[in-house]
Design a protein around this motif. Sequence first.
Motif, PDB file in Angstrom:
ATOM      1  N   ARG A  15      -5.231   7.200   4.422  1.00 48.13           N
ATOM      2  CA  ARG A  15      -4.599   7.588   5.689  1.00 48.13           C
ATOM      3  C   ARG A  15      -3.105   7.288   5.657  1.00 48.13           C
ATOM      4  O   ARG A  15      -2.284   8.123   6.027  1.00 48.13           O
ATOM      5  N   GLN A  16      -2.750   6.103   5.168  1.00 54.35           N
ATOM      6  CA  GLN A  16      -1.336   5.737   5.080  1.00 54.35           C
ATOM      7  C   GLN A  16      -0.570   6.685   4.162  1.00 54.35           C
ATOM      8  O   GLN A  16       0.560   7.087   4.467  1.00 54.35           O
ATOM      9  N   VAL A  17      -1.174   7.040   3.044  1.00 56.39           N
ATOM     10  CA  VAL A  17      -0.529   7.962   2.106  1.00 56.39           C
ATOM     11  C   VAL A  17      -0.378   9.334   2.759  1.00 56.39           C
ATOM     12  O   VAL A  17       0.685   9.958   2.666  1.00 56.39           O
ATOM     13  N   ALA A  18      -1.416   9.818   3.433  1.00 54.38           N
ATOM     14  CA  ALA A  18      -1.344  11.123   4.101  1.00 54.38           C
ATOM     15  C   ALA A  18      -0.219  11.136   5.135  1.00 54.38           C
ATOM     16  O   ALA A  18       0.546  12.107   5.226  1.00 54.38           O
ATOM     17  N   GLN A  19      -0.094  10.071   5.899  1.00 52.46           N
ATOM     18  CA  GLN A  19       0.965   9.996   6.908  1.00 52.46           C
ATOM     19  C   GLN A  19       2.351   9.953   6.246  1.00 52.46           C
ATOM     20  O   GLN A  19       3.294  10.552   6.755  1.00 52.46           O
ATOM     21  N   GLU A  27      10.835  15.362   6.726  1.00 47.97           N
ATOM     22  CA  GLU A  27      12.212  15.079   6.296  1.00 47.97           C
ATOM     23  C   GLU A  27      12.805  16.266   5.550  1.00 47.97           C
ATOM     24  O   GLU A  27      13.978  16.588   5.724  1.00 47.97           O
ATOM     25  N   ALA A  28      11.993  16.915   4.708  1.00 52.81           N
ATOM     26  CA  ALA A  28      12.475  18.041   3.914  1.00 52.81           C
ATOM     27  C   ALA A  28      12.636  19.308   4.745  1.00 52.81           C
ATOM     28  O   ALA A  28      13.494  20.137   4.443  1.00 52.81           O
ATOM     29  N   ALA A  29      11.811  19.466   5.772  1.00 49.20           N
ATOM     30  CA  ALA A  29      11.843  20.668   6.614  1.00 49.20           C
ATOM     31  C   ALA A  29      11.650  20.250   8.071  1.00 49.20           C
ATOM     32  O   ALA A  29      10.536  20.303   8.591  1.00 49.20           O
ATOM     33  N   PRO A  30      12.711  19.812   8.734  1.00 47.16           N
ATOM     34  CA  PRO A  30      12.591  19.310  10.108  1.00 47.16           C
ATOM     35  C   PRO A  30      11.979  20.310  11.090  1.00 47.16           C
ATOM     36  O   PRO A  30      11.395  19.912  12.091  1.00 47.16           O
ATOM     37  N   ASP A  31      12.069  21.614  10.792  1.00 43.99           N
ATOM     38  CA  ASP A  31      11.492  22.626  11.681  1.00 43.99           C
ATOM     39  C   ASP A  31      10.009  22.869  11.422  1.00 43.99           C
ATOM     40  O   ASP A  31       9.363  23.600  12.175  1.00 43.99           O
ATOM     41  N   ALA A  32       9.479  22.290  10.370  1.00 46.21           N
ATOM     42  CA  ALA A  32       8.081  22.541   9.997  1.00 46.21           C
ATOM     43  C   ALA A  32       7.129  21.934  11.013  1.00 46.21           C
ATOM     44  O   ALA A  32       7.370  20.862  11.568  1.00 46.21           O
ATOM     45  N   GLN A  33       6.028  22.636  11.229  1.00 43.60           N
ATOM     46  CA  GLN A  33       4.934  22.078  12.014  1.00 43.60           C
ATOM     47  C   GLN A  33       4.020  21.377  11.008  1.00 43.60           C
ATOM     48  O   GLN A  33       3.575  21.979  10.029  1.00 43.60           O
ATOM     49  N   VAL A  34       3.750  20.090  11.234  1.00 42.85           N
ATOM     50  CA  VAL A  34       2.939  19.305  10.311  1.00 42.85           C
ATOM     51  C   VAL A  34       1.784  18.682  11.082  1.00 42.85           C
ATOM     52  O   VAL A  34       1.998  17.968  12.058  1.00 42.85           O
ATOM     53  N   ASP A  35       0.566  18.973  10.636  1.00 44.35           N
ATOM     54  CA  ASP A  35      -0.631  18.373  11.212  1.00 44.35           C
ATOM     55  C   ASP A  35      -1.283  17.500  10.158  1.00 44.35           C
ATOM     56  O   ASP A  35      -1.541  17.955   9.049  1.00 44.35           O
ATOM     57  N   CYS A  36      -1.539  16.258  10.505  1.00 47.90           N
ATOM     58  CA  CYS A  36      -2.188  15.303   9.600  1.00 47.90           C
ATOM     59  C   CYS A  36      -3.554  14.999  10.212  1.00 47.90           C
ATOM     60  O   CYS A  36      -3.649  14.349  11.258  1.00 47.90           O
ATOM     61  N   LEU A  37      -4.623  15.479   9.564  1.00 50.18           N
ATOM     62  CA  LEU A  37      -5.959  15.464  10.155  1.00 50.18           C
ATOM     63  C   LEU A  37      -6.985  14.780   9.258  1.00 50.18           C
ATOM     64  O   LEU A  37      -6.960  14.952   8.038  1.00 50.18           O
ATOM     65  N   LEU A 162      -2.083  -0.874  -0.689  1.00 54.60           N
ATOM     66  CA  LEU A 162      -1.375   0.017  -1.598  1.00 54.60           C
ATOM     67  C   LEU A 162      -0.350  -0.784  -2.385  1.00 54.60           C
ATOM     68  O   LEU A 162       0.210  -1.763  -1.888  1.00 54.60           O
ATOM     69  N   ARG A 163      -0.128  -0.373  -3.614  1.00 54.39           N
ATOM     70  CA  ARG A 163       0.896  -1.009  -4.438  1.00 54.39           C
ATOM     71  C   ARG A 163       2.262  -0.816  -3.770  1.00 54.39           C
ATOM     72  O   ARG A 163       2.525   0.219  -3.160  1.00 54.39           O
ATOM     73  N   ALA A 164       3.111  -1.806  -3.913  1.00 53.33           N
ATOM     74  CA  ALA A 164       4.467  -1.720  -3.357  1.00 53.33           C
ATOM     75  C   ALA A 164       5.152  -0.460  -3.875  1.00 53.33           C
ATOM     76  O   ALA A 164       5.073  -0.139  -5.056  1.00 53.33           O
ATOM     77  N   GLY A 165       5.785   0.266  -2.976  1.00 57.90           N
ATOM     78  CA  GLY A 165       6.520   1.463  -3.330  1.00 57.90           C
ATOM     79  C   GLY A 165       5.718   2.754  -3.267  1.00 57.90           C
ATOM     80  O   GLY A 165       6.293   3.845  -3.354  1.00 57.90           O
ATOM     81  N   GLU A 166       4.400   2.677  -3.115  1.00 53.52           N
ATOM     82  CA  GLU A 166       3.581   3.887  -3.119  1.00 53.52           C
ATOM     83  C   GLU A 166       3.828   4.768  -1.890  1.00 53.52           C
ATOM     84  O   GLU A 166       3.790   5.988  -1.996  1.00 53.52           O
ATOM     85  N   LEU A 167       4.093   4.175  -0.737  1.00 54.36           N
ATOM     86  CA  LEU A 167       4.365   4.992   0.445  1.00 54.36           C
ATOM     87  C   LEU A 167       5.685   5.736   0.297  1.00 54.36           C
ATOM     88  O   LEU A 167       5.790   6.912   0.692  1.00 54.36           O
ATOM     89  N   ASP A 168       6.679   5.102  -0.300  1.00 61.63           N
ATOM     90  CA  ASP A 168       7.940   5.797  -0.587  1.00 61.63           C
ATOM     91  C   ASP A 168       7.711   6.935  -1.571  1.00 61.63           C
ATOM     92  O   ASP A 168       8.256   8.029  -1.426  1.00 61.63           O
ATOM     93  N   ARG A 169       6.892   6.672  -2.577  1.00 59.87           N
ATOM     94  CA  ARG A 169       6.588   7.702  -3.571  1.00 59.87           C
ATOM     95  C   ARG A 169       5.844   8.865  -2.917  1.00 59.87           C
ATOM     96  O   ARG A 169       6.081  10.036  -3.224  1.00 59.87           O
ATOM     97  N   ALA A 170       4.938   8.564  -1.969  1.00 62.75           N
ATOM     98  CA  ALA A 170       4.211   9.605  -1.251  1.00 62.75           C
ATOM     99  C   ALA A 170       5.150  10.460  -0.400  1.00 62.75           C
ATOM    100  O   ALA A 170       5.012  11.691  -0.347  1.00 62.75           O
ATOM    101  N   ARG A 171       6.103   9.812   0.277  1.00 65.81           N
ATOM    102  CA  ARG A 171       7.097  10.566   1.064  1.00 65.81           C
ATOM    103  C   ARG A 171       7.888  11.514   0.163  1.00 65.81           C
ATOM    104  O   ARG A 171       8.102  12.684   0.492  1.00 65.81           O
ATOM    105  N   THR A 172       8.315  11.012  -0.975  1.00 74.46           N
ATOM    106  CA  THR A 172       9.081  11.823  -1.928  1.00 74.46           C
ATOM    107  C   THR A 172       8.233  12.977  -2.460  1.00 74.46           C
ATOM    108  O   THR A 172       8.705  14.111  -2.564  1.00 74.46           O
ATOM    109  N   TRP A 173       6.980  12.692  -2.787  1.00 79.61           N
ATOM    110  CA  TRP A 173       6.079  13.726  -3.278  1.00 79.61           C
ATOM    111  C   TRP A 173       5.876  14.796  -2.209  1.00 79.61           C
ATOM    112  O   TRP A 173       5.914  15.997  -2.498  1.00 79.61           O
ATOM    113  N   GLY A 174       5.665  14.376  -0.963  1.00 76.64           N
ATOM    114  CA  GLY A 174       5.481  15.325   0.133  1.00 76.64           C
ATOM    115  C   GLY A 174       6.696  16.221   0.307  1.00 76.64           C
ATOM    116  O   GLY A 174       6.570  17.445   0.461  1.00 76.64           O
ATOM    117  N   ALA A 175       7.883  15.635   0.277  1.00 80.89           N
ATOM    118  CA  ALA A 175       9.113  16.419   0.406  1.00 80.89           C
ATOM    119  C   ALA A 175       9.255  17.407  -0.749  1.00 80.89           C
ATOM    120  O   ALA A 175       9.694  18.544  -0.565  1.00 80.89           O
TER     121      ALA A 175
END
Length: 178
Positions: A15-19, A27-37, A162-175
């Motif tokens: 859940r944390q990674v998905a968020q 962050e990459a597309a501020p106009d995007a509609q994003v649903d996390c379900l 989660l390992r330290a830094g994984e949420l940052d890595r997930a944000r970068t991957w999502g972008a």
Amino acid sequence: MHTVIVYESMYGNTRQVAQAIAEGVREAAPDAQVDCLTVSEATADATRSADLLVVGGPTHMHGMSSGLSRRLAHGTQAQKSARESGALAATAEPDESPGLRAWFHGLPDTESGTHAAAFDTRADFRLSGGAAEGIARRLSHHHYDVLAEPEGFIVEDTEGPLRAGELDRARTWGAGLL
């Protein structure tokens, strides 16, 4: 652009990674509609309008969770809660929400050109396996164009954190999916 992120999570790590992935997309597309379900919220109608479908789940027994692995994980979680609270583990009810395997049975096929990506949470030890490859394969079977290599995010123990830094890595991957 409409991005739908669908996830299954037993201990909250996925859940944390998905968020975090959702934050990266925003962050990459501020106009995007994003649903996390969650898988129980992600109906066929909810996914049908997605330009990008991102699906993730925990790794259980070297791959995607199954009914058996979910029951085993729930038993472990209930036993831990019982130890911490002093209650008996037998009083806990199993989680009846659908897992990703069942959810994929109801996922409608899409037209070519609809993009998707797959991720998982997994332990960092040899032969731990991963669920993301199976998720990506199922997305392809439903005619989604998988646009990135399946990605695994590391948890330190069965239940996390989660390992330290994984949420940052997930944000970068999502972008980067955009």
